[in-house]
Scaffold this motif. Structure first.
Motif, PDB file in Angstrom:
ATOM      1  N   ILE A  59      -0.161   7.155  27.779  1.00 27.18           N
ATOM      2  CA  ILE A  59      -0.855   6.743  26.557  1.00 27.18           C
ATOM      3  C   ILE A  59      -0.729   7.237  25.253  1.00 27.18           C
ATOM      4  O   ILE A  59      -0.472   6.819  24.221  1.00 27.18           O
ATOM      5  CB  ILE A  59      -2.486   6.403  26.829  1.00 27.18           C
ATOM      6  CG1 ILE A  59      -2.893   5.028  27.445  1.00 27.18           C
ATOM      7  CG2 ILE A  59      -3.291   6.622  25.488  1.00 27.18           C
ATOM      8  CD1 ILE A  59      -2.169   3.966  26.996  1.00 27.18           C
ATOM      9  N   ARG A  95       2.731   6.728  24.107  1.00 31.01           N
ATOM     10  CA  ARG A  95       3.048   5.352  23.588  1.00 31.01           C
ATOM     11  C   ARG A  95       2.401   5.538  22.132  1.00 31.01           C
ATOM     12  O   ARG A  95       3.040   4.771  21.188  1.00 31.01           O
ATOM     13  CB  ARG A  95       2.183   4.389  24.426  1.00 31.01           C
ATOM     14  CG  ARG A  95       2.549   2.936  24.001  1.00 31.01           C
ATOM     15  CD  ARG A  95       1.623   2.030  24.730  1.00 31.01           C
ATOM     16  NE  ARG A  95       2.305   1.809  26.045  1.00 31.01           N
ATOM     17  CZ  ARG A  95       3.091   0.676  26.544  1.00 31.01           C
ATOM     18  NH1 ARG A  95       3.394   0.105  25.354  1.00 31.01           N
ATOM     19  NH2 ARG A  95       3.467   0.849  27.471  1.00 31.01           N
ATOM     20  N   ILE A 108       3.322   5.156  16.404  1.00 30.52           N
ATOM     21  CA  ILE A 108       2.949   5.954  14.927  1.00 30.52           C
ATOM     22  C   ILE A 108       3.883   6.624  14.406  1.00 30.52           C
ATOM     23  O   ILE A 108       4.338   6.263  13.251  1.00 30.52           O
ATOM     24  CB  ILE A 108       1.727   6.787  14.975  1.00 30.52           C
ATOM     25  CG1 ILE A 108       0.391   5.762  15.296  1.00 30.52           C
ATOM     26  CG2 ILE A 108       1.251   7.285  13.626  1.00 30.52           C
ATOM     27  CD1 ILE A 108      -0.801   6.407  15.579  1.00 30.52           C
ATOM     28  N   TYR A 142       7.135   4.762  12.474  1.00 25.87           N
ATOM     29  CA  TYR A 142       7.231   5.192  11.090  1.00 25.87           C
ATOM     30  C   TYR A 142       8.581   5.550  10.584  1.00 25.87           C
ATOM     31  O   TYR A 142       9.242   5.008   9.585  1.00 25.87           O
ATOM     32  CB  TYR A 142       6.188   6.443  10.683  1.00 25.87           C
ATOM     33  CG  TYR A 142       6.256   6.767   9.128  1.00 25.87           C
ATOM     34  CD1 TYR A 142       5.767   6.183   8.141  1.00 25.87           C
ATOM     35  CD2 TYR A 142       6.988   7.799   8.816  1.00 25.87           C
ATOM     36  CE1 TYR A 142       5.829   6.205   6.828  1.00 25.87           C
ATOM     37  CE2 TYR A 142       7.206   8.184   7.564  1.00 25.87           C
ATOM     38  CZ  TYR A 142       6.496   7.444   6.571  1.00 25.87           C
ATOM     39  OH  TYR A 142       6.823   7.835   5.248  1.00 25.87           O
ATOM     40  N   THR A 146      11.006   2.566  10.689  1.00 25.03           N
ATOM     41  CA  THR A 146      10.510   1.524   9.589  1.00 25.03           C
ATOM     42  C   THR A 146      11.302   2.184   8.230  1.00 25.03           C
ATOM     43  O   THR A 146      11.842   1.412   7.419  1.00 25.03           O
ATOM     44  CB  THR A 146       9.069   1.204   9.301  1.00 25.03           C
ATOM     45  OG1 THR A 146       8.588   0.882  10.611  1.00 25.03           O
ATOM     46  CG2 THR A 146       8.869   0.359   8.348  1.00 25.03           C
ATOM     47  N   SER A 147      11.294   3.466   8.318  1.00 24.62           N
ATOM     48  CA  SER A 147      11.748   4.125   7.079  1.00 24.62           C
ATOM     49  C   SER A 147      13.083   3.915   6.862  1.00 24.62           C
ATOM     50  O   SER A 147      13.757   3.783   5.862  1.00 24.62           O
ATOM     51  CB  SER A 147      11.239   5.618   6.935  1.00 24.62           C
ATOM     52  OG  SER A 147       9.897   5.901   6.802  1.00 24.62           O
ATOM     53  N   GLY A 149       7.884  -2.227   3.921  1.00 23.90           N
ATOM     54  CA  GLY A 149       7.505  -1.474   5.082  1.00 23.90           C
ATOM     55  C   GLY A 149       6.318  -1.435   5.774  1.00 23.90           C
ATOM     56  O   GLY A 149       6.036  -1.315   6.983  1.00 23.90           O
ATOM     57  N   PHE A 150       5.476  -1.840   4.930  1.00 25.73           N
ATOM     58  CA  PHE A 150       4.122  -2.042   5.668  1.00 25.73           C
ATOM     59  C   PHE A 150       3.937  -2.980   6.709  1.00 25.73           C
ATOM     60  O   PHE A 150       3.361  -3.022   7.640  1.00 25.73           O
ATOM     61  CB  PHE A 150       3.045  -2.306   4.625  1.00 25.73           C
ATOM     62  CG  PHE A 150       3.047  -1.169   3.519  1.00 25.73           C
ATOM     63  CD1 PHE A 150       2.486   0.036   3.726  1.00 25.73           C
ATOM     64  CD2 PHE A 150       3.207  -1.277   2.207  1.00 25.73           C
ATOM     65  CE1 PHE A 150       2.412   1.165   2.966  1.00 25.73           C
ATOM     66  CE2 PHE A 150       3.135  -0.281   1.273  1.00 25.73           C
ATOM     67  CZ  PHE A 150       2.601   0.945   1.633  1.00 25.73           C
ATOM     68  N   TYR A 165       6.259  -2.085   9.668  1.00 20.55           N
ATOM     69  CA  TYR A 165       5.501  -1.027  10.413  1.00 20.55           C
ATOM     70  C   TYR A 165       4.445  -1.546  11.143  1.00 20.55           C
ATOM     71  O   TYR A 165       4.316  -1.431  12.455  1.00 20.55           O
ATOM     72  CB  TYR A 165       5.213  -0.084   9.386  1.00 20.55           C
ATOM     73  CG  TYR A 165       4.435   1.145  10.081  1.00 20.55           C
ATOM     74  CD1 TYR A 165       4.892   1.671  11.178  1.00 20.55           C
ATOM     75  CD2 TYR A 165       3.378   2.066   9.341  1.00 20.55           C
ATOM     76  CE1 TYR A 165       4.427   2.916  11.743  1.00 20.55           C
ATOM     77  CE2 TYR A 165       2.807   3.196   9.896  1.00 20.55           C
ATOM     78  CZ  TYR A 165       3.377   3.573  10.973  1.00 20.55           C
ATOM     79  OH  TYR A 165       2.690   4.860  11.547  1.00 20.55           O
ATOM     80  N   LEU A 166       3.618  -2.604  10.545  1.00 21.07           N
ATOM     81  CA  LEU A 166       2.523  -3.431  11.499  1.00 21.07           C
ATOM     82  C   LEU A 166       3.050  -4.043  12.380  1.00 21.07           C
ATOM     83  O   LEU A 166       2.495  -3.773  13.742  1.00 21.07           O
ATOM     84  CB  LEU A 166       1.958  -4.142  10.340  1.00 21.07           C
ATOM     85  CG  LEU A 166       0.812  -5.178  11.065  1.00 21.07           C
ATOM     86  CD1 LEU A 166      -0.406  -4.429  11.597  1.00 21.07           C
ATOM     87  CD2 LEU A 166       0.170  -6.286   9.897  1.00 21.07           C
ATOM     88  N   MET A 189       4.144  -1.599  15.222  1.00 21.64           N
ATOM     89  CA  MET A 189       2.921  -0.895  15.907  1.00 21.64           C
ATOM     90  C   MET A 189       2.469  -1.875  16.983  1.00 21.64           C
ATOM     91  O   MET A 189       2.137  -1.480  17.977  1.00 21.64           O
ATOM     92  CB  MET A 189       2.108  -0.583  14.874  1.00 21.64           C
ATOM     93  CG  MET A 189       2.250   0.908  14.439  1.00 21.64           C
ATOM     94  SD  MET A 189       0.929   1.759  14.004  1.00 21.64           S
ATOM     95  CE  MET A 189       0.302   1.152  12.306  1.00 21.64           C
ATOM     96  N   ILE A 190       2.082  -3.005  16.680  1.00 22.86           N
ATOM     97  CA  ILE A 190       1.683  -4.097  17.499  1.00 22.86           C
ATOM     98  C   ILE A 190       2.448  -4.444  18.695  1.00 22.86           C
ATOM     99  O   ILE A 190       1.933  -4.588  19.904  1.00 22.86           O
ATOM    100  CB  ILE A 190       1.440  -5.510  16.787  1.00 22.86           C
ATOM    101  CG1 ILE A 190       0.449  -5.436  15.585  1.00 22.86           C
ATOM    102  CG2 ILE A 190       1.048  -6.741  17.625  1.00 22.86           C
ATOM    103  CD1 ILE A 190      -0.989  -5.583  15.833  1.00 22.86           C
ATOM    104  N   PHE A 240       2.447  -1.641  21.157  1.00 18.88           N
ATOM    105  CA  PHE A 240       1.267  -1.421  22.220  1.00 18.88           C
ATOM    106  C   PHE A 240       1.482  -2.804  23.235  1.00 18.88           C
ATOM    107  O   PHE A 240       0.488  -2.840  24.121  1.00 18.88           O
ATOM    108  CB  PHE A 240      -0.170  -1.578  21.700  1.00 18.88           C
ATOM    109  CG  PHE A 240      -0.464  -0.271  21.020  1.00 18.88           C
ATOM    110  CD1 PHE A 240      -0.837   0.882  21.918  1.00 18.88           C
ATOM    111  CD2 PHE A 240      -0.184   0.267  19.592  1.00 18.88           C
ATOM    112  CE1 PHE A 240      -1.241   2.155  21.415  1.00 18.88           C
ATOM    113  CE2 PHE A 240      -0.258   1.530  19.361  1.00 18.88           C
ATOM    114  CZ  PHE A 240      -0.860   2.413  20.148  1.00 18.88           C
TER     115      PHE A 240
END
Lengths: 515, 91
Positions: free
Chosen positions: B3, B6, B11, B15, B18-19, B48-49, B52-53, B56-57, B60
């Protein structure tokens, strides 16, 4: 991860919520208060409860400018008084790097006595986006991560939701407390969803160049500082090292107005004050537009000539400012301002009930298994929900109790208020650990008493009681804070009574909480 | 333990990935679409936001940790190559 997408999202929603819920609540709470930051400033700085003059002359800002000049500040930002903030505020950095803020009367230009408080604009508002953690800008990054996680929580929350429409109308307060908590979580989440998403996105987009600078680095390479100049038309020039006087502020504003057509400035930012290369940045107040930076012009401080006045027309930059403006709410619209406040509170309720639901659904099981997880989270939840409310109220009460210019143990007045805030917050956490499930009742009573005390102390120490503040238009901000505090008194008392009664009615619960 | 791996991957890896992606996207916008560079940088940062979202989704939701690592690594490497190539090509 879990076998299905929905199960994975359920897991993600639960655990990111439990881990970051407390921080998110603090950020939402401080942000909600910041909607009325100027009004809280008036309440906490009684000398600034002033009326705007009928005709404001920008030359009234001259003494403020002189004060910065005397302090040898390299630049001074002067806020133009307006309805919500009826004082001239001057902000600058001293030669030794320390930060200074002074207030001046909008009618006469004379300096107001130091109010000895950071109030909302220097404590509550920066807490909202930095948690007041300044080391390596750590606060910005923690809040940024929380903002991203808020979006993750919104997305995963929608995915795990089965009956999104039915939940619009489902609230069963009479049922078991756990069921009611979940209903409240769903109602606040579903009804407020557009707000929660927009407020998290816009909060992040304000600081886009801090959070995602790689695109700027990639495109600009070594000269990333050019970005500000090209994106926003910012203008800089080095000092000429030659003394010169600044032209009349009225002339500077008139020059700016000749470009804007209509509108007033919201600030005058003087670079190189007292120098022949002085340059004044003037921004048009965004009372009638969403974007927080509507039209910036640069005027030569010595000759009064226009230096630069580009209207922002680049689509991406304009979009960024519009989204940021949605978060800054600098436009003049009282209904919308109250709506932001109400939806901010709905966000607080959403986060608090989410945390509570986790605790309530595990309390029994963890007790049987002898695990302490639920108990620890329960105490932290109490401290981060009612605890921060108590700490904020203690901050305001301290403000009314301490005399002007007071200090203790070598700590200045503004710092004492902040120390009290943190100490009380810590005490709330200890109290929550010690008294277990009964902590809610005790802390709700504390909120009720402190909110009432704040209103009484304001009346006693300033003489501005409700009858007087309601009658006088210029004191309405103070009246608004007092009325909100009185509402908090009543609501907190009702919640305390209700919780105490349900603990009595359910002996199993009271036994458990007494354990 | 898995966990933590992951979460860190989502995160931190998310990040960094995405950058890299937005850096490449901004450079493509400047070099090939002819967008003004301040506009490309602003647009890239704001995208980027969203990216990134999504990352992240997905981190997981995807069962195999190794697949996330490989995909993220590959996309990052590709983006960085593009940034380097375009940088040489344009300057």
């Amino acid at each position: 991860m879990e076998p299905t997408f929905r199960a994975s999202m359920n897991w993600l929603h639960t655990w990111s919520g439990v881990v970051l819920g407390s921080l998110l609540f603090a950020i939402f709470w401080m942000g909600t208060l910041s909607v009325f930051d100027k009004e809280i400033d008036r309440w906490m700085m009684p000398a600034s409860r002033l009326a705007l003059p009928e005709q404001f002359s920008y030359e009234t800002m001259r003494p403020a400018y002189k004060a910065a000049l005397a302090a040898k500040a390299p630049a001074v930002l002067m806020l133009v008084p307006n309805e919500r903030n009826p004082v001239i505020t001057a902000l600058w950095r001293n030669a030794d790097g320390s930060f200074a803020q002074r207030l001046f009367d909008p009618s006469t230009g004379t300096e107001l006595p130091d109010q000895g408080t950071f109030a909302a604009s220097r404590f509550i508002y920066p807490f909202h986006y930095t948690l007041n953690l300044k080391v390596f800008g750590l606060g910005y990054w923690i809040v940024g991560l929380c903002g991203m996680m808020m979006m993750v929580l919104c997305v995963s929350g929608v995915v795990i939701h089965r009956k999104i429409f039915a939940d619009f109308f489902t609230f069963r307060p009479e049922r078991k407390i756990r069921r009611a908590t979940l209903d409240l979580h769903n109602v606040a989440g579903v009804l407020g969803l557009p707000f929660h998403v927009v407020i998290s996105v816009s909060g992040l987009v304000i600081l886009f160049s801090l959070y995602f600078p790689s695109s700027i680095w990639a495109v600009y390479r070594q000269d990333a500082r050019l970005f500000g100049r090209e994106a926003y038309g910012s203008y800089v020039r080095p000092p000429a090292r030659q003394a010169a006087d600044l032209v009349s502020f009225d002339a500077i504003v008139a020059k700016a107005r000749s470009v804007w057509g209509r509108g007033e400035p919201n600030y005058l930012y003087v670079f190189n004050p007292g120098d022949a290369a002085a340059c004044v940045q003037v921004n048009r107040a965004s009372e009638d537009v969403v974007s927080n930076i509507s039209h910036v012009v640069y005027v030569d401080g010595v000759t009064g000539e226009m230096l630069s006045a580009n209207k922002p027309e680049k689509p991406a930059a304009v979009t960024q400012r519009f989204i940021a403006g949605l978060h800054f709410i600098q436009f003049r619209h009282w209904t919308l301002r109250w709506l932001y406040f109400g939806l901010g509170l709905a966000g607080c309720v959403l986060i608090a009930t989410g945390l509570l639901f986790w605790v309530e659904s595990r309390r029994e099981r963890h007790r049987k298994l002898g695990r302490s997880g639920a108990r620890v989270v329960a105490a932290v939840t109490v401290a981060s929900v009612t605890g921060i409310l108590i700490a904020t109220l203690a901050f305001m009460v301290t403000n009314r109790v301490l005399p002007l210019g007071g200090s203790a143990f070598g700590i200045e007045r503004p710092a004492i208020e902040i120390v009290v805030f943190h100490l009380v917050w810590l005490l709330a956490l200890l109290h929550a650990f010690v008294s277990g499930g009964r902590a809610w009742v005790g802390q709700c009573w504390t909120i009720s008493v402190l909110a009432l005390a704040a209103v009484l102390l304001n009346a006693l120490t300033t003489g501005d009681h409700l009858i007087r503040t309601l009658a006088d238009r210029q004191l309405w901000p103070v009246a608004g804070i007092d009325i909100t505090l009185l509402m908090a008194t009543v609501i907190a008392a009702c919640v305390a009574l209700r919780l105490a009664r349900s603990a009595l009615a359910d002996p199993r619960a009271s036994q458990e909480t007494g354990a | 333990m898995k966990i933590f791996a992951r979460t860190a991957l989502a995160i931190v890896g998310g990040y960094l990935g995405t950058s890299a992606i937005i850096a490449a996207l901004s450079m493509i916008a400047v070099a090939m679409v002819g967008m003004e560079r301040s506009e490309a940088a602003t647009l890239g940062s704001m995208l980027g936001f969203v990216i990134y979202l999504g990352v992240m989704i997905w981190s997981f939701a995807e069962p195999a940790l190794i697949r996330i690592t490989l995909w993220l690594g590959a996309v990052t490497a590709l983006s960085l190559t593009l940034v380097l190539l375009l940088g040489r090509f344009t300057s």
